[in-house]
Design an enzyme around this catalytic site. Structure first.
Site, PDB file in Angstrom:
ATOM      1  CG  ASP A 162      22.958 -27.807  29.128  1.00 36.70           C
ATOM      2  OD1 ASP A 162      22.499 -27.657  30.267  1.00 36.70           O
ATOM      3  OD2 ASP A 162      23.196 -28.923  28.636  1.00 36.70           O
ATOM      4  CE1 TYR A 163      27.449 -24.017  24.589  1.00 43.33           C
ATOM      5  CE2 TYR A 163      25.972 -25.697  23.733  1.00 43.33           C
ATOM      6  CZ  TYR A 163      27.248 -25.267  24.031  1.00 43.33           C
ATOM      7  OH  TYR A 163      28.328 -26.074  23.773  1.00 43.33           O
TER       8      TYR A 163
END
Length: 404
Positions: free
Chosen positions: A176-177
């Site tokens: 996600d990051y």
């Protein structure tokens, strides 16, 4: 000039964040730290699920995850699945620069808010579209989360001990990051293109793609040699000694010897200079062939001293070496303090909250955190009243009907 008075690179850019959880919202968060105005559009019936993920605080049950990762944003509720909500959203699109969304492909089209509609309303708009597998391909309809992306993208297969099962590479949502960062880069590139051509575009980004892009030589090595890298545990097959070693006080460090010269330095640090002589273990190939002996020798050295002493000896000797920190260690480390990597923000209702500081560090226009994740619908009057021009009576009616 004060930090607050400095004009930031993303000033005057307005972002509509209609996504949830981490990836696309993180792209908006990164840009907000450098001046972008981010309007967080949430489900008017309860808000974003990210508000309830993780450790709860005393501020209406909002979690620490929400407070830190939704920093700098303004919250409104809007149900754009309804005709009235969709029309209000279109009005917001007309006065914005960027949209961040992460619904499954086809969802926004189903609501009559696909790219063609958005682009017609605002030809300069940039739209970040994050999904598990992208907008195309046979898997495009499949749901995706970071854990799934890390497995599908090839990283989880590499994580773990050689004789053990694949494990999640860390307990945070790495995919996600990473995807959020690529999303931020994509937005910047697309905005630059708008400056050059006056034409907006959408950015199609799959969660697994950011992980796949991080696999150094795996792709060409397999294509050329058929090499399938396996789980390598605490080391790597490409270099030796290059891995994790326990110290005498039961802590762990990383030592990285990626060249023969580095190994020669380490031998001097260990008082074993003869190991780097010709005919011994001078070359990388010789060390890799004798991996057990080399790693055992290094381990005997590191377990003979406390962690800080090992790090000092290696550092003094020019050998790359560092602590393997827990979060508790990080809070005590002077480097994190000196770099302002830990930032304390007072949040009304929640108290003092320590969050990761802003990166990257720009010398002339450093980023900032003005506030943490917003209270639910805290921007209702500002956005619907001041920006869109709705009357107080109309706003109250839409609130009562949970359109906003």
């Amino acid at each position: 000039m004060s930090e607050q008075a400095t004009k930031l690179p993303m000033d005057s850019v307005r972002i509509l964040d209609i996504a949830t959880f981490i990836a696309a919202p993180f792209a908006a968060t990164v840009l907000s730290e450098f001046g972008a105005e981010v309007i967080k559009i949430e489900n008017p019936k309860g808000g974003d699920n990210w508000r309830r993920y993780g450790t709860k605080t005393d501020r209406d049950g909002d979690t620490l995850a929400w407070l830190t990762e939704s920093r700098n944003k303004t919250s409104v509720g809007l149900d754009f699945r309804t005709p009235e909500g969709a029309e209000l959203f279109k009005e917001m699109v007309a006065v914005s620069d960027v949209i961040c969304e992460n619904f499954r492909p086809g969802t926004m089209e189903k609501w009559g808010l696909g790219w063609d509609v958005i682009h017609e309303i605002n030809p300069k708009i940039v739209m970040l579209r994050v999904s598990g597998y992208g907008q195309t391909g046979p898997y495009k309809k499949r749901p995706g989360f970071a854990r799934i992306a890390q497995g599908f993208g090839g990283l989880t297969y590499l994580a773990g001990m050689p004789d053990g099962p694949p494990v999640t590479p860390g307990s945070t949502s790495l995919a996600d990051y990473a995807t959020g960062l690529y999303g931020a880069v994509g937005i910047l590139l697309a905005l630059r293109s708008v400056e050059q051509t006056g034409k907006g575009q959408y950015i199609d980004l799959a969660l697994y793609e950011s992980i796949f892009r991080f696999l150094d030589e795996l792709v060409p090595a397999y294509a050329k040699e058929g090499t399938v890298r396996q789980r390598e545990g605490m080391g790597t097959r490409l270099a030796c000694p290059h891995g994790h070693f326990q110290t005498g006080d039961d802590k762990w460090i990383s030592i990285a010897c990626t060249s023969d010269r580095m190994f020669e330095r380490l031998c001097h640090v260990m008082d074993k200079p003869e190991l780097a002589e010709p005919g011994q273990y001078q070359t990388s190939a010789q060390r890799i062939a004798a991996r057990d002996f080399i790693e055992g020798t290094v381990s005997a050295f590191t377990t003979g001293y406390p962690m800080m002493e090992v790090i000092k000896r290696c550092t003094d000797g020019g050998v790359p070496c560092g602590a393997i920190n827990s979060i508790a260690d990080i809070f005590e480390d002077p480097q994190f303090e000196a770099r302002e990597n830990l930032q304390t923000v007072h949040e009304p209702g929640a108290g003092d909250i320590v969050i990761p500081g802003v990166i990257p560090k720009l010398s002339e226009t450093p980023g900032r955190v003005t506030h943490l994740g917003p209270a639910f619908k805290n921007g209702t009057e500002q956005i619907f009243g001041e920006l869109l021009g709705l009357s107080p009576e109309r706003i109250r009616e839409l609130l009562d009907r949970e359109i906003i």
